[in-house]
Scaffold this active site. Structure first.
Site, PDB file in Angstrom:
ATOM      1  N   TYR A 140      54.285 149.161 -32.119  1.00  0.00           N
ATOM      2  CA  TYR A 140      55.280 148.328 -31.426  1.00  0.00           C
ATOM      3  C   TYR A 140      54.590 147.084 -30.847  1.00  0.00           C
ATOM      4  O   TYR A 140      55.066 145.952 -31.014  1.00  0.00           O
ATOM      5  CB  TYR A 140      55.987 149.126 -30.323  1.00  0.00           C
ATOM      6  CG  TYR A 140      56.953 148.268 -29.531  1.00  0.00           C
ATOM      7  CD1 TYR A 140      58.120 147.786 -30.132  1.00  0.00           C
ATOM      8  CD2 TYR A 140      56.694 147.904 -28.211  1.00  0.00           C
ATOM      9  CE1 TYR A 140      59.004 146.966 -29.426  1.00  0.00           C
ATOM     10  CE2 TYR A 140      57.567 147.102 -27.503  1.00  0.00           C
ATOM     11  CZ  TYR A 140      58.718 146.632 -28.114  1.00  0.00           C
ATOM     12  OH  TYR A 140      59.595 145.811 -27.417  1.00  0.00           O
ATOM     13  N   PRO A 165      59.553 140.169 -21.929  1.00  0.00           N
ATOM     14  CA  PRO A 165      59.909 140.991 -20.765  1.00  0.00           C
ATOM     15  C   PRO A 165      59.035 142.232 -20.644  1.00  0.00           C
ATOM     16  O   PRO A 165      58.571 142.792 -21.643  1.00  0.00           O
ATOM     17  CB  PRO A 165      61.367 141.408 -21.052  1.00  0.00           C
ATOM     18  CG  PRO A 165      61.806 140.641 -22.268  1.00  0.00           C
ATOM     19  CD  PRO A 165      60.546 140.298 -23.011  1.00  0.00           C
ATOM     20  N   GLY A 166      58.856 142.665 -19.399  1.00  0.00           N
ATOM     21  CA  GLY A 166      58.343 144.017 -19.132  1.00  0.00           C
ATOM     22  C   GLY A 166      59.516 144.980 -19.239  1.00  0.00           C
ATOM     23  O   GLY A 166      60.383 144.821 -20.098  1.00  0.00           O
ATOM     24  N   THR A 168      74.990 143.859 -29.730  1.00  0.00           N
ATOM     25  CA  THR A 168      75.802 145.055 -29.430  1.00  0.00           C
ATOM     26  C   THR A 168      75.320 145.834 -28.211  1.00  0.00           C
ATOM     27  O   THR A 168      75.963 146.800 -27.815  1.00  0.00           O
ATOM     28  CB  THR A 168      75.785 146.022 -30.633  1.00  0.00           C
ATOM     29  OG1 THR A 168      74.410 146.310 -30.953  1.00  0.00           O
ATOM     30  CG2 THR A 168      76.482 145.431 -31.841  1.00  0.00           C
ATOM     31  N   GLY A 183      72.325 145.965 -24.552  1.00  0.00           N
ATOM     32  CA  GLY A 183      71.196 145.489 -23.752  1.00  0.00           C
ATOM     33  C   GLY A 183      71.112 143.976 -23.576  1.00  0.00           C
ATOM     34  O   GLY A 183      72.076 143.309 -23.177  1.00  0.00           O
ATOM     35  N   LYS A 239      55.090 142.951 -31.681  1.00  0.00           N
ATOM     36  CA  LYS A 239      55.409 141.908 -30.704  1.00  0.00           C
ATOM     37  C   LYS A 239      54.297 140.850 -30.654  1.00  0.00           C
ATOM     38  O   LYS A 239      54.567 139.679 -30.376  1.00  0.00           O
ATOM     39  CB  LYS A 239      55.689 142.536 -29.333  1.00  0.00           C
ATOM     40  CG  LYS A 239      56.997 143.357 -29.313  1.00  0.00           C
ATOM     41  CD  LYS A 239      58.213 142.499 -29.696  1.00  0.00           C
ATOM     42  CE  LYS A 239      59.532 143.227 -29.596  1.00  0.00           C
ATOM     43  NZ  LYS A 239      60.694 142.378 -29.877  1.00  0.00           N
ATOM     44  N   ASP A 252      72.381 144.372 -41.168  1.00  0.00           N
ATOM     45  CA  ASP A 252      71.126 145.007 -40.772  1.00  0.00           C
ATOM     46  C   ASP A 252      70.011 143.989 -41.008  1.00  0.00           C
ATOM     47  O   ASP A 252      69.818 143.539 -42.154  1.00  0.00           O
ATOM     48  CB  ASP A 252      70.948 146.263 -41.655  1.00  0.00           C
ATOM     49  CG  ASP A 252      69.702 147.055 -41.314  1.00  0.00           C
ATOM     50  OD1 ASP A 252      68.737 146.469 -40.775  1.00  0.00           O
ATOM     51  OD2 ASP A 252      69.690 148.268 -41.603  1.00  0.00           O
TER      52      ASP A 252
HETATM   53  P1  NDP Z   1      68.755 147.835 -27.055  1.00  0.00           P
HETATM   54  O1  NDP Z   1      68.390 149.069 -27.820  1.00  0.00           O
HETATM   55  O2  NDP Z   1      69.693 147.979 -25.926  1.00  0.00           O
HETATM   56  O3  NDP Z   1      69.303 146.723 -28.065  1.00  0.00           O
HETATM   57  C1  NDP Z   1      68.690 146.514 -29.321  1.00  0.00           C
HETATM   58  C2  NDP Z   1      69.607 145.662 -30.182  1.00  0.00           C
HETATM   59  O4  NDP Z   1      68.947 145.440 -31.424  1.00  0.00           O
HETATM   60  C3  NDP Z   1      70.925 146.344 -30.484  1.00  0.00           C
HETATM   61  O5  NDP Z   1      71.968 145.421 -30.300  1.00  0.00           O
HETATM   62  C4  NDP Z   1      70.809 146.742 -31.945  1.00  0.00           C
HETATM   63  O6  NDP Z   1      72.077 146.608 -32.590  1.00  0.00           O
HETATM   64  C5  NDP Z   1      69.851 145.667 -32.482  1.00  0.00           C
HETATM   65  N1  NDP Z   1      69.170 146.149 -33.678  1.00  0.00           N
HETATM   66  C6  NDP Z   1      68.227 147.112 -33.769  1.00  0.00           C
HETATM   67  N2  NDP Z   1      67.887 147.326 -35.044  1.00  0.00           N
HETATM   68  C7  NDP Z   1      68.649 146.468 -35.783  1.00  0.00           C
HETATM   69  C8  NDP Z   1      68.770 146.208 -37.176  1.00  0.00           C
HETATM   70  N3  NDP Z   1      68.034 146.876 -38.086  1.00  0.00           N
HETATM   71  N4  NDP Z   1      69.640 145.285 -37.579  1.00  0.00           N
HETATM   72  C9  NDP Z   1      70.399 144.598 -36.689  1.00  0.00           C
HETATM   73  N5  NDP Z   1      70.331 144.791 -35.365  1.00  0.00           N
HETATM   74  C10 NDP Z   1      69.466 145.722 -34.923  1.00  0.00           C
HETATM   75  O7  NDP Z   1      67.367 147.229 -26.565  1.00  0.00           O
HETATM   76  P2  NDP Z   1      66.998 145.881 -25.773  1.00  0.00           P
HETATM   77  O8  NDP Z   1      68.185 145.097 -25.427  1.00  0.00           O
HETATM   78  O9  NDP Z   1      66.053 146.280 -24.705  1.00  0.00           O
HETATM   79  O10 NDP Z   1      66.134 145.166 -26.903  1.00  0.00           O
HETATM   80  C11 NDP Z   1      66.323 143.821 -27.293  1.00  0.00           C
HETATM   81  C12 NDP Z   1      64.959 143.212 -27.597  1.00  0.00           C
HETATM   82  O11 NDP Z   1      64.186 143.161 -26.409  1.00  0.00           O
HETATM   83  C13 NDP Z   1      64.127 143.992 -28.620  1.00  0.00           C
HETATM   84  O12 NDP Z   1      63.509 143.055 -29.490  1.00  0.00           O
HETATM   85  C14 NDP Z   1      63.081 144.676 -27.747  1.00  0.00           C
HETATM   86  O13 NDP Z   1      61.890 144.927 -28.451  1.00  0.00           O
HETATM   87  C15 NDP Z   1      62.878 143.643 -26.670  1.00  0.00           C
HETATM   88  N6  NDP Z   1      62.294 144.093 -25.423  1.00  0.00           N
HETATM   89  C16 NDP Z   1      62.885 145.108 -24.705  1.00  0.00           C
HETATM   90  C17 NDP Z   1      62.311 145.526 -23.520  1.00  0.00           C
HETATM   91  C18 NDP Z   1      62.856 146.661 -22.723  1.00  0.00           C
HETATM   92  O14 NDP Z   1      62.122 147.185 -21.858  1.00  0.00           O
HETATM   93  N7  NDP Z   1      64.092 147.061 -22.915  1.00  0.00           N
HETATM   94  C19 NDP Z   1      61.099 144.866 -23.005  1.00  0.00           C
HETATM   95  C20 NDP Z   1      60.584 143.831 -23.846  1.00  0.00           C
HETATM   96  C21 NDP Z   1      61.177 143.456 -24.994  1.00  0.00           C
HETATM   97  P3  NDP Z   1      72.708 147.670 -33.604  1.00  0.00           P
HETATM   98  O15 NDP Z   1      72.162 149.013 -33.254  1.00  0.00           O
HETATM   99  O16 NDP Z   1      74.186 147.535 -33.398  1.00  0.00           O
HETATM  100  O17 NDP Z   1      72.276 147.181 -34.933  1.00  0.00           O
HETATM  101  C1  8X3 Z   2      59.304 146.967 -24.144  1.00  0.00           C
HETATM  102  C2  8X3 Z   2      58.432 147.065 -22.960  1.00  0.00           C
HETATM  103  O1  8X3 Z   2      56.360 148.183 -22.043  1.00  0.00           O
HETATM  104  O2  8X3 Z   2      58.070 149.614 -22.972  1.00  0.00           O
HETATM  105  O3  8X3 Z   2      58.937 145.905 -24.954  1.00  0.00           O
HETATM  106  O4  8X3 Z   2      56.674 148.307 -24.403  1.00  0.00           O
HETATM  107  S1  8X3 Z   2      57.331 148.356 -23.127  1.00  0.00           S
END
Ligand code: NDP
Ligand code: 8X3
Length: 253
Positions: A153, A183-184, A11, A13, A157, A60
């Site tokens: 967090y 990813p960073g 949904t 990112g 990871k 969820d």
């Molecule tokens: P977003 O917040 O944009 O997206 C997170 C997604 O996770 C949403 O689609 C949300 O969907 C889903 N989500 C969260 N909690 C739940 C749940 N309980 N059940 C089902 N779905 C869930 O963040 P990102 O796209 O950045 O994050 C995606 C992944 O990348 C994560 O694992 C994050 O830790 C990782 N990441 C992100 C980084 C960053 O800097 N952004 C860097 C490194 C890793 P919904 O709310 O509709 O349930």
């Molecule tokens: C997300 C990147 O550096 O904000 O995983 O933890 S950081």
């Protein structure tokens, strides 16, 4: 025949961008997340733009019963999942361990570790049975380079890295690949969630740098899942050019 990819957290990112890129490359998609309206809009957009075949599962990941019921509801031909992008995840809060909110810790552990495992427990046996499949677990730079006020967090990871490493070995005899991508900083809703809707603070994270965009990660995932059968990109670290470690970021303002 099209390949099937299941994407958690479609949904927003990284998950949303990955859905677009896989759909535009001919994958059939199982789109998952909690926000059904966004899933419905995404399905329509992917069908219109790329004529993609999609199926929505709204659940969820922290609720084991929801995960099981949703995946058990898949029509038989959709259970032949070729690619699992285990992406749903979040950070909540930024606090030292002595002052952290227990509820925040539980949300991160439940989502990033237990939720990821619930998906793996359900989908891996199907892949094993078919002797084919590719699991992409979304880790983070935080899992390789922990930083203060991010301990829980970062630990979740690191758990993703450990689970992936062990599973890569477990699944060798079954021809199922396991990869992590770490990813960073990526500009998504991640920081808005982490800072609980404090959008000014969230924007500040990316101030003075060009962060990664979700499409950068999506393109990398596409590359990983389209390598020949004998190639597994096992563990991939990707950062913005302005980032050197979790804490070393060169800002131009
Ligand atoms: P977003 O917040 O944009 O997206 C997170 C997604 O996770 C949403 O689609 C949300 O969907 C889903 N989500 C969260 N909690 C739940 C749940 N309980 N059940 C089902 N779905 C869930 O963040 P990102 O796209 O950045 O994050 C995606 C992944 O990348 C994560 O694992 C994050 O830790 C990782 N990441 C992100 C980084 C960053 O800097 N952004 C860097 C490194 C890793 P919904 O709310 O509709 O349930
Ligand atoms: C997300 C990147 O550096 O904000 O995983 O933890 S950081």
């Amino acid at each position: 025949m099209s390949k099937i990819a299941l994407i958690t957290g479609a949904t927003s990112g990284i998950g949303a961008a990955t859905s677009h890129i896989l759909a535009s490359n001919g994958f059939d998609l199982i789109l998952t997340g909690r926000r059904n309206k966004r899933l419905v809009e995404l399905e329509l957009e992917l069908a219109t733009k790329y004529k993609a075949k999609c199926l929505i599962l709204c659940f969820d990941v922290t609720k084991l019963e929801q995960v099981q019921t949703a995946l058990d509801s898949l029509p038989g031909n959709w259970m032949a999942i070729d690619v699992l992008v285990n992406n749903a995840g979040l950070a909540v809060g930024m606090d030292t361990v002595d002052s952290g909110e227990i509820e925040d810790w539980e949300r991160m552990i439940d989502t990033n570790v237990k939720g990821l495992l619930y998906l793996l427990r359900k989908v891996t046996p199907w892949m094993k049975e078919r002797k084919s499949g590719h699991i992409i677990n979304i880790s983070s730079l935080a899992g390789k380079d922990p930083y203060p006020s991010g301990s829980v967090y970062c630990a979740t990871k690191q758990a993703v890295e450990a689970i992936s490493h062990a599973m890569r070995i477990e699944l060798l005899p079954f021809g199922v690949k396991v990869s992590t991508i770490a990813p960073g900083m990526v500009d998504t809703e991640f920081s808005n969630v982490r800072f609980k809707g404090d959008n000014d603070r969230a924007r500040g994270v990316y101030k003075g740098i060009t962060p990664l965009l979700p499409v950068d990660i999506a393109e990398t995932i596409l590359f990983m899942v389209t390598r020949p059968a004998h190639v597994n990109i096992a563990d991939l670290l990707i950062m913005p050019a302005a980032q050197g470690s979790s804490r070393d970021v060169f800002r131009n303002s």
